[in-house]
Design an enzyme around this catalytic site. Structure first.
Site, PDB file in Angstrom:
ATOM      1  N   GLY A  14      74.355  34.688  14.187  1.00  0.00           N
ATOM      2  CA  GLY A  14      73.105  35.346  13.780  1.00  0.00           C
ATOM      3  C   GLY A  14      72.760  35.082  12.313  1.00  0.00           C
ATOM      4  O   GLY A  14      73.549  34.524  11.550  1.00  0.00           O
ATOM      5  N   TYR A  15      71.548  35.498  11.951  1.00  0.00           N
ATOM      6  CA  TYR A  15      71.003  35.293  10.594  1.00  0.00           C
ATOM      7  C   TYR A  15      71.925  35.894   9.517  1.00  0.00           C
ATOM      8  O   TYR A  15      72.371  35.195   8.595  1.00  0.00           O
ATOM      9  CB  TYR A  15      69.611  35.925  10.567  1.00  0.00           C
ATOM     10  CG  TYR A  15      68.929  36.067   9.235  1.00  0.00           C
ATOM     11  CD1 TYR A  15      68.783  34.991   8.357  1.00  0.00           C
ATOM     12  CD2 TYR A  15      68.376  37.297   8.870  1.00  0.00           C
ATOM     13  CE1 TYR A  15      68.121  35.141   7.144  1.00  0.00           C
ATOM     14  CE2 TYR A  15      67.701  37.445   7.667  1.00  0.00           C
ATOM     15  CZ  TYR A  15      67.585  36.374   6.805  1.00  0.00           C
ATOM     16  OH  TYR A  15      66.924  36.533   5.610  1.00  0.00           O
ATOM     17  N   TYR A 163      63.829  50.294  17.724  1.00  0.00           N
ATOM     18  CA  TYR A 163      64.903  49.586  16.994  1.00  0.00           C
ATOM     19  C   TYR A 163      65.620  50.571  16.071  1.00  0.00           C
ATOM     20  O   TYR A 163      66.855  50.629  16.047  1.00  0.00           O
ATOM     21  CB  TYR A 163      64.341  48.394  16.200  1.00  0.00           C
ATOM     22  CG  TYR A 163      65.352  47.851  15.205  1.00  0.00           C
ATOM     23  CD1 TYR A 163      66.478  47.155  15.650  1.00  0.00           C
ATOM     24  CD2 TYR A 163      65.212  48.076  13.831  1.00  0.00           C
ATOM     25  CE1 TYR A 163      67.432  46.688  14.742  1.00  0.00           C
ATOM     26  CE2 TYR A 163      66.153  47.614  12.925  1.00  0.00           C
ATOM     27  CZ  TYR A 163      67.263  46.919  13.388  1.00  0.00           C
ATOM     28  OH  TYR A 163      68.216  46.469  12.494  1.00  0.00           O
ATOM     29  N   LYS A 167      69.659  51.762  16.175  1.00  0.00           N
ATOM     30  CA  LYS A 167      70.615  51.683  15.065  1.00  0.00           C
ATOM     31  C   LYS A 167      71.187  53.067  14.733  1.00  0.00           C
ATOM     32  O   LYS A 167      72.345  53.200  14.357  1.00  0.00           O
ATOM     33  CB  LYS A 167      69.963  51.070  13.817  1.00  0.00           C
ATOM     34  CG  LYS A 167      69.528  49.633  13.977  1.00  0.00           C
ATOM     35  CD  LYS A 167      70.655  48.692  14.383  1.00  0.00           C
ATOM     36  CE  LYS A 167      71.638  48.357  13.283  1.00  0.00           C
ATOM     37  NZ  LYS A 167      72.669  47.389  13.744  1.00  0.00           N
TER      38      LYS A 167
HETATM   39  P1  NAP Z   1      69.944  38.018  14.660  1.00  0.00           P
HETATM   40  O1  NAP Z   1      69.971  36.752  13.907  1.00  0.00           O
HETATM   41  O2  NAP Z   1      69.020  38.098  15.830  1.00  0.00           O
HETATM   42  O3  NAP Z   1      71.394  38.395  15.107  1.00  0.00           O
HETATM   43  C1  NAP Z   1      71.657  39.315  16.145  1.00  0.00           C
HETATM   44  C2  NAP Z   1      72.970  38.930  16.803  1.00  0.00           C
HETATM   45  O4  NAP Z   1      73.256  39.856  17.845  1.00  0.00           O
HETATM   46  C3  NAP Z   1      72.904  37.538  17.448  1.00  0.00           C
HETATM   47  O5  NAP Z   1      74.023  36.815  17.009  1.00  0.00           O
HETATM   48  C4  NAP Z   1      72.977  37.847  18.937  1.00  0.00           C
HETATM   49  O6  NAP Z   1      73.742  36.896  19.625  1.00  0.00           O
HETATM   50  C5  NAP Z   1      73.754  39.150  18.947  1.00  0.00           C
HETATM   51  N1  NAP Z   1      73.527  39.850  20.216  1.00  0.00           N
HETATM   52  C6  NAP Z   1      72.403  40.408  20.674  1.00  0.00           C
HETATM   53  N2  NAP Z   1      72.614  40.914  21.897  1.00  0.00           N
HETATM   54  C7  NAP Z   1      73.900  40.645  22.214  1.00  0.00           C
HETATM   55  C8  NAP Z   1      74.739  40.899  23.343  1.00  0.00           C
HETATM   56  N3  NAP Z   1      74.305  41.544  24.425  1.00  0.00           N
HETATM   57  N4  NAP Z   1      76.037  40.487  23.306  1.00  0.00           N
HETATM   58  C9  NAP Z   1      76.514  39.812  22.231  1.00  0.00           C
HETATM   59  N5  NAP Z   1      75.774  39.543  21.135  1.00  0.00           N
HETATM   60  C10 NAP Z   1      74.485  39.961  21.140  1.00  0.00           C
HETATM   61  O7  NAP Z   1      69.534  39.258  13.726  1.00  0.00           O
HETATM   62  P2  NAP Z   1      70.063  39.694  12.287  1.00  0.00           P
HETATM   63  O8  NAP Z   1      68.862  40.043  11.485  1.00  0.00           O
HETATM   64  O9  NAP Z   1      71.055  38.747  11.756  1.00  0.00           O
HETATM   65  O10 NAP Z   1      70.787  41.066  12.645  1.00  0.00           O
HETATM   66  C11 NAP Z   1      72.205  41.213  12.564  1.00  0.00           C
HETATM   67  C12 NAP Z   1      72.570  42.655  12.317  1.00  0.00           C
HETATM   68  O11 NAP Z   1      72.014  43.097  11.075  1.00  0.00           O
HETATM   69  C13 NAP Z   1      72.047  43.633  13.373  1.00  0.00           C
HETATM   70  O12 NAP Z   1      73.046  44.596  13.589  1.00  0.00           O
HETATM   71  C14 NAP Z   1      70.840  44.259  12.692  1.00  0.00           C
HETATM   72  O13 NAP Z   1      70.527  45.515  13.207  1.00  0.00           O
HETATM   73  C15 NAP Z   1      71.356  44.322  11.269  1.00  0.00           C
HETATM   74  N6  NAP Z   1      70.320  44.475  10.231  1.00  0.00           N
HETATM   75  C16 NAP Z   1      69.395  43.473  10.075  1.00  0.00           C
HETATM   76  C17 NAP Z   1      68.422  43.619   9.098  1.00  0.00           C
HETATM   77  C18 NAP Z   1      67.404  42.540   8.859  1.00  0.00           C
HETATM   78  O14 NAP Z   1      66.419  42.796   8.140  1.00  0.00           O
HETATM   79  N7  NAP Z   1      67.598  41.340   9.418  1.00  0.00           N
HETATM   80  C19 NAP Z   1      68.388  44.769   8.291  1.00  0.00           C
HETATM   81  C20 NAP Z   1      69.347  45.755   8.486  1.00  0.00           C
HETATM   82  C21 NAP Z   1      70.321  45.589   9.458  1.00  0.00           C
HETATM   83  P3  NAP Z   1      73.117  35.681  20.446  1.00  0.00           P
HETATM   84  O15 NAP Z   1      73.068  34.562  19.465  1.00  0.00           O
HETATM   85  O16 NAP Z   1      74.074  35.476  21.533  1.00  0.00           O
HETATM   86  O17 NAP Z   1      71.728  36.089  20.898  1.00  0.00           O
END
Ligand code: NAP
Length: 352
Positions: A14-15, A163, A167
Site C-alpha cells: 500500500g501507499y 470510512y 477506523k
Molecule cells: P492503500 O494504498 O489503499 O493501502 C491499503 C492496504 O490495505 C492495501 O495494501 C490493501 O491490500 C490492504 N487491504 C485492503 N483490504 C484488504 C483485505 N481484505 N485483506 C488484506 N489486505 C487488504 O491506502 P493507504 O492510504 O496506504 O492506507 C493504509 C493505512 O493508512 C490504512 O489503515 C488507512 O486507514 C491508514 N491511513 C491513511 C491515511 C491517508 O491519508 N492515506 C490517513 C490516515 C490513516 P491490496 O493491495 O491487497 O488491495
C-alpha cells in the site's frame, strides 16, 4: 548488516506501508510483507528492489484480513507487527462489506494472531485522525478547540462518513484486545490526511491519491472549497511508525499531523508554484454555491458536510508524537511540490 529484527507489515504494498517497509529495510530489518495476492509481481516489485539495495531483507506472504488465522505463517518469529492494511476509500457500494468488515474483522484477526504468537512484543496499528473526528467542526470538542489523543469519534456512522466509522471501530477493538493481555504493547499512529509521493502510484487505490488528483487534474476548475483539513507527509508518517515500533517510551495514541490547513490554501500554494505552466485551480468555491450544487456534483458533498466542514478550521495538537516519537514535519510546500511533480510525470495535470 545490523542486528535486524523480524517485523511483519500487513498490506505492505500500500501507499503508506511501502514507505514504512523502505525505512525498516534501510535499518537492516527482515520484513515479512503481506499482500492479498503476491503472485502479482508487478505490485511487489518496488519493495523487492528496495530490499535488493538495502541492508535488510524481505519475504512476501499472502494473507487476507477477512480470513481467520491467515496471518499466522507471516507472523511466525516476528517481534513487531505493523498492522497497516485497511481500505481507505470514500465511495463505496456497501459500507459494511467494503470498509467496516476489513477494518474491524481484520484488526481482530491480526491482533488475536499476535497474542497467539509468543515472539510478538509490540503491535503498531495504523489508525487515523478519522478515529477522532468526522467533520472539521468536531475539532472544537478538544481542549483549546484542537483534536488531541483523548478525543474519540462519536459522530461517524455506517451512513455518514463510514470510512471514519471503520477506523473508529477498528481502533476501539484494538485497545480492547490489547488491554485483555500483557504479552505485547499497542502503539497507535493517528495520521491526518496523507500526501506525498507514492512508490507505486499506478497500483495504489488510496483515497489520498484520488483527493490530490482533484487538486491537479482540473476537476475543481470552477472553484476550490475552503474545507478545513490536516495534512501530513507520507515519509513523516512512515518514520513515526518505525519509531513507534522501536522506542521504549512509545505508547498510546499518537496524532501525526504536520499542518492545520484547508483545500483552498493548498490549491493556492500549488498555483503559486506551478500555475504559470499548469492549470491549477485556485479560485474560491463559495459556501452558498456548494449548498446549491454540491450534492449534484459529488454525493459526499451533502448539506451536512458543507455546513460542518466548509469555512471551518481544522486543528489538531500533534506535539505528543514530536516529543515521544521524535517526529519532525516536512514543510507543507515540500509535500505538495513533491506530490505534484509525481502527478506531472503521470500526465494527470493539464499544461496551459
Ligand atoms: P492503500 O494504498 O489503499 O493501502 C491499503 C492496504 O490495505 C492495501 O495494501 C490493501 O491490500 C490492504 N487491504 C485492503 N483490504 C484488504 C483485505 N481484505 N485483506 C488484506 N489486505 C487488504 O491506502 P493507504 O492510504 O496506504 O492506507 C493504509 C493505512 O493508512 C490504512 O489503515 C488507512 O486507514 C491508514 N491511513 C491513511 C491515511 C491517508 O491519508 N492515506 C490517513 C490516515 C490513516 P491490496 O493491495 O491487497 O488491495
Amino acid at each position: 548488516m545490523t542486528d535486524g529484527k523480524k517485523v511483519l507489515v500487513t498490506g505492505a504494498t500500500g501507499y503508506v506501508a511501502s514507505w514504512i517497509v523502505k525505512r525498516l529495510l534501510e535499518e537492516g530489518h527482515h520484513v515479512h510483507a503481506t499482500a492479498r495476492n503476491i503472485s502479482q509481481k508487478n505490485k511487489t516489485a518496488h519493495l523487492q528492489s528496495l530490499a535488493d539495495s538495502s541492508p535488510g531483507e524481505i519475504t512476501f506472504f499472502e494473507a487476507d484480513l477477512l480470513i481467520d488465522g491467515d496471518f499466522g505463517t507471516a507472523m511466525k518469529d516476528c517481534e513487531i507487527v505493523y498492522h497497516t492494511a485497511s481500505p481507505f476509500i470514500t465511495v463505496v457500494k456497501d459500507a459494511q462489506k467494503d470498509l467496516i468488515d476489513p477494518a474491524l474483522i481484520g484488526t481482530r484477526n491480526v491482533l488475536h494472531q499476535a497474542s497467539a504468537c509468543p515472539t510478538v512484543k509490540r503491535v503498531v496499528l495504523t489508525s487515523s485522525c478519522a478515529a477522532m473526528y468526522t467533520d472539521a467542526i468536531d475539532c472544537k470538542k478538544g481542549p483549546n478547540g484542537e483534536l488531541d489523543e483523548s478525543i474519540w469519534n462519536d459522530t461517524a456512522s455506517i451512513n455518514y462518513q463510514p470510512y471514519n466509522y471503520s477506523k473508529t471501530l477498528a481502533e476501539q477493538a484494538a485497545w480492547e484486545i490489547a488491554d485483555a493481555q500483557n504479552q505485547w504493547k499497542l502503539v497507535c499512529i493517528n495520521p491526518s490526511l496523507i500526501f506525498g509521493p507514492a512508490m507505486a502510484p499506478e497500483f495504489s487505490k488510496s483515497e489520498s491519491l484520488a483527493i490530490f488528483k482533484q487538486l491537479a487534474d482540473g476537476s475543481l476548475s470552477t472553484g476550490v472549497p475552503r474545507v478545513g483539513i490536516g495534512i501530513t507527509d507520507v515519509r513523516d508518517v512512515a518514520e513515526a511508525h518505525v519509531q513507534a515500533g522501536f522506542r521504549a517510551e512509545a505508547n498510546g495514541r499518537n496524532i501525526v499531523s504536520g499542518h492545520n490547513t484547508n483545500m483552498l490554501e493548498m490549491a493556492r500554494l500549488l498555483h503559486d508554484k506551478f500555475g504559470k505552466e499548469y492549470k491549477v485551480p485556485h479560485s474560491l468555491a463559495p459556501k452558498w454555491l456548494l449548498y446549491l450544487v454540491g450534492p449534484m456534483v459529488n454525493k459526499v458533498i451533502t448539506w451536512k458536510f458543507v455546513k460542518n466542514n466548509v469555512d471551518v478550521e481544522w486543528k489538531a495538537n500533534s506535539s505528543k508524537a514530536q516529543k515521544e516519537l521524535g517526529v519532525t514535519y516536512r514543510p507543507l510546500e515540500q509535500t505538495l511540490t513533491d506530490t505534484f511533480e509525481q502527478v506531472i510525470e503521470q500526465g494527470i495535470v493539464k499544461s496551459r
